[in-house]
Design a protein around this motif. Structure first.
Motif, PDB file in Angstrom:
ATOM      1  N   ILE A  48      15.205  45.053  30.430  1.00 48.14           N
ATOM      2  CA  ILE A  48      15.046  45.604  31.660  1.00 48.14           C
ATOM      3  C   ILE A  48      15.424  44.559  33.131  1.00 48.14           C
ATOM      4  O   ILE A  48      15.849  44.940  34.209  1.00 48.14           O
ATOM      5  CB  ILE A  48      13.974  46.441  32.128  1.00 48.14           C
ATOM      6  N   ASP A  49      14.984  43.454  32.638  1.00 45.41           N
ATOM      7  CA  ASP A  49      14.916  42.404  33.706  1.00 45.41           C
ATOM      8  C   ASP A  49      16.370  41.671  33.901  1.00 45.41           C
ATOM      9  O   ASP A  49      16.321  40.560  34.534  1.00 45.41           O
ATOM     10  CB  ASP A  49      13.845  41.555  33.510  1.00 45.41           C
ATOM     11  N   THR A  50      17.296  42.053  33.030  1.00 51.90           N
ATOM     12  CA  THR A  50      18.531  41.257  33.036  1.00 51.90           C
ATOM     13  C   THR A  50      19.847  42.274  33.180  1.00 51.90           C
ATOM     14  O   THR A  50      19.590  43.520  33.417  1.00 51.90           O
ATOM     15  CB  THR A  50      18.765  40.190  31.786  1.00 51.90           C
ATOM     16  N   VAL A  51      20.947  41.730  32.997  1.00 49.98           N
ATOM     17  CA  VAL A  51      22.194  42.680  32.992  1.00 49.98           C
ATOM     18  C   VAL A  51      22.562  42.749  31.558  1.00 49.98           C
ATOM     19  O   VAL A  51      22.434  41.815  30.564  1.00 49.98           O
ATOM     20  CB  VAL A  51      23.335  41.955  33.542  1.00 49.98           C
ATOM     21  N   ASP A  52      22.598  44.116  31.252  1.00 50.70           N
ATOM     22  CA  ASP A  52      22.665  44.519  29.701  1.00 50.70           C
ATOM     23  C   ASP A  52      24.016  44.265  29.252  1.00 50.70           C
ATOM     24  O   ASP A  52      25.108  44.947  29.763  1.00 50.70           O
ATOM     25  CB  ASP A  52      22.181  45.977  29.436  1.00 50.70           C
ATOM     26  N   TYR A  53      24.545  43.449  28.395  1.00 54.67           N
ATOM     27  CA  TYR A  53      25.763  43.031  27.840  1.00 54.67           C
ATOM     28  C   TYR A  53      26.494  44.363  27.438  1.00 54.67           C
ATOM     29  O   TYR A  53      27.817  44.475  27.490  1.00 54.67           O
ATOM     30  CB  TYR A  53      26.127  42.134  26.752  1.00 54.67           C
ATOM     31  N   VAL A  54      25.696  45.258  26.710  1.00 53.19           N
ATOM     32  CA  VAL A  54      26.349  46.554  26.325  1.00 53.19           C
ATOM     33  C   VAL A  54      26.702  47.469  27.618  1.00 53.19           C
ATOM     34  O   VAL A  54      27.865  47.951  27.385  1.00 53.19           O
ATOM     35  CB  VAL A  54      25.233  47.254  25.389  1.00 53.19           C
ATOM     36  N   HIS A  55      26.217  47.373  28.562  1.00 56.15           N
ATOM     37  CA  HIS A  55      26.654  47.846  29.928  1.00 56.15           C
ATOM     38  C   HIS A  55      27.865  47.513  30.283  1.00 56.15           C
ATOM     39  O   HIS A  55      28.770  48.142  30.493  1.00 56.15           O
ATOM     40  CB  HIS A  55      25.542  48.088  30.784  1.00 56.15           C
ATOM     41  N   ILE A  56      27.994  46.230  30.141  1.00 49.80           N
ATOM     42  CA  ILE A  56      29.033  45.772  30.772  1.00 49.80           C
ATOM     43  C   ILE A  56      30.369  46.032  29.581  1.00 49.80           C
ATOM     44  O   ILE A  56      31.546  46.263  30.408  1.00 49.80           O
ATOM     45  CB  ILE A  56      29.088  43.972  30.842  1.00 49.80           C
ATOM     46  N   ASN A  57      30.252  45.872  28.660  1.00 42.98           N
ATOM     47  CA  ASN A  57      31.153  46.280  27.596  1.00 42.98           C
ATOM     48  C   ASN A  57      31.642  47.550  27.598  1.00 42.98           C
ATOM     49  O   ASN A  57      32.898  48.092  27.782  1.00 42.98           O
ATOM     50  CB  ASN A  57      30.813  45.951  26.107  1.00 42.98           C
ATOM     51  N   HIS A  58      30.644  48.458  27.990  1.00 41.39           N
ATOM     52  CA  HIS A  58      30.968  50.136  28.185  1.00 41.39           C
ATOM     53  C   HIS A  58      32.039  50.197  29.508  1.00 41.39           C
ATOM     54  O   HIS A  58      32.875  50.787  29.410  1.00 41.39           O
ATOM     55  CB  HIS A  58      29.591  50.680  28.489  1.00 41.39           C
ATOM     56  N   ILE A  59      31.639  49.522  30.548  1.00 43.03           N
ATOM     57  CA  ILE A  59      32.252  49.574  31.681  1.00 43.03           C
ATOM     58  C   ILE A  59      33.668  49.213  31.529  1.00 43.03           C
ATOM     59  O   ILE A  59      34.874  49.984  31.992  1.00 43.03           O
ATOM     60  CB  ILE A  59      31.610  48.729  32.752  1.00 43.03           C
ATOM     61  N   VAL A  60      33.808  48.080  30.948  1.00 50.77           N
ATOM     62  CA  VAL A  60      35.287  47.550  30.563  1.00 50.77           C
ATOM     63  C   VAL A  60      36.163  48.589  29.880  1.00 50.77           C
ATOM     64  O   VAL A  60      37.116  48.880  29.959  1.00 50.77           O
ATOM     65  CB  VAL A  60      34.989  46.389  29.962  1.00 50.77           C
ATOM     66  N   LYS A  61      35.307  49.065  28.593  1.00 47.61           N
ATOM     67  CA  LYS A  61      36.082  49.984  27.706  1.00 47.61           C
ATOM     68  C   LYS A  61      36.517  51.153  28.419  1.00 47.61           C
ATOM     69  O   LYS A  61      37.653  51.632  28.220  1.00 47.61           O
ATOM     70  CB  LYS A  61      35.185  50.316  26.608  1.00 47.61           C
ATOM     71  N   GLU A  62      35.626  51.662  29.338  1.00 52.52           N
ATOM     72  CA  GLU A  62      36.121  53.156  30.053  1.00 52.52           C
ATOM     73  C   GLU A  62      37.379  52.726  31.090  1.00 52.52           C
ATOM     74  O   GLU A  62      38.058  53.425  31.074  1.00 52.52           O
ATOM     75  CB  GLU A  62      34.877  53.320  30.591  1.00 52.52           C
ATOM     76  N   GLU A  63      37.019  51.486  31.709  1.00 52.87           N
ATOM     77  CA  GLU A  63      38.290  51.139  32.923  1.00 52.87           C
ATOM     78  C   GLU A  63      39.542  50.967  32.059  1.00 52.87           C
ATOM     79  O   GLU A  63      40.340  51.428  32.666  1.00 52.87           O
ATOM     80  CB  GLU A  63      37.730  50.025  33.685  1.00 52.87           C
ATOM     81  N   MET A  64      39.256  50.269  31.018  1.00 54.04           N
ATOM     82  CA  MET A  64      40.735  49.891  30.188  1.00 54.04           C
ATOM     83  C   MET A  64      41.377  51.300  29.655  1.00 54.04           C
ATOM     84  O   MET A  64      42.473  51.172  29.508  1.00 54.04           O
ATOM     85  CB  MET A  64      40.410  48.961  28.999  1.00 54.04           C
ATOM     86  N   ASN A  65      40.345  52.333  29.258  1.00 52.45           N
ATOM     87  CA  ASN A  65      41.234  53.727  28.823  1.00 52.45           C
ATOM     88  C   ASN A  65      41.878  54.434  29.934  1.00 52.45           C
ATOM     89  O   ASN A  65      42.556  55.368  29.711  1.00 52.45           O
ATOM     90  CB  ASN A  65      40.009  54.442  28.424  1.00 52.45           C
TER      91      ASN A  65
END
Length: 119
Positions: A48-65
């Protein structure tokens, strides 16, 4: 402060100005570097105290679609989403690369790089 890098996020997407690109699609690579405060996470050992890499990957995948004509547009959308959803990110650099672009030559990839900082 600290830096988080997520490198070589791969996606098949339908970006480009040619009709064939929007139908067939191409392979893409996205690299993200973000600057954020990592001190608390380095002490707490809590996600919770950092930036979740899974969230970053999710954003990229959605925007790439979402099809776009220009890689610049895709990169900017990724930046906007990161700033909207990951409020601790201060700076970001996004590279979007099209692998084997249809430009009439033997070219490994073309890359667009955008950087931004939170205002």
């Amino acid at each position: 402060m600290g830096v988080i890098k997520v490198t070589n996020i791969r996606a098949h997407a339908h970006h480009g100005c040619l009709d064939e690109e929007s139908i067939i699609g191409s392979e893409y690579r996205v690299d993200i570097t973000l600057r954020t405060d990592l001190k608390k996470a380095s002490i707490s050992d809590n996600l919770i105290d950092t930036v979740d890499y899974v969230h970053i990957n999710h954003i990229v995948k959605e925007e790439m679609n979402i099809p776009s004509k220009l890689l610049e547009h895709v990169a900017n959308r990724i930046i906007d989403r990161v700033f909207l959803e990951l409020t601790t990110v201060d700076k970001i650099k996004v590279s979007v690369s099209k692998i084997n672009p249809p430009i009439g030559g033997d070219v490994e990839m073309v890359t667009v790089v955008l950087s931004s900082k939170r205002s």
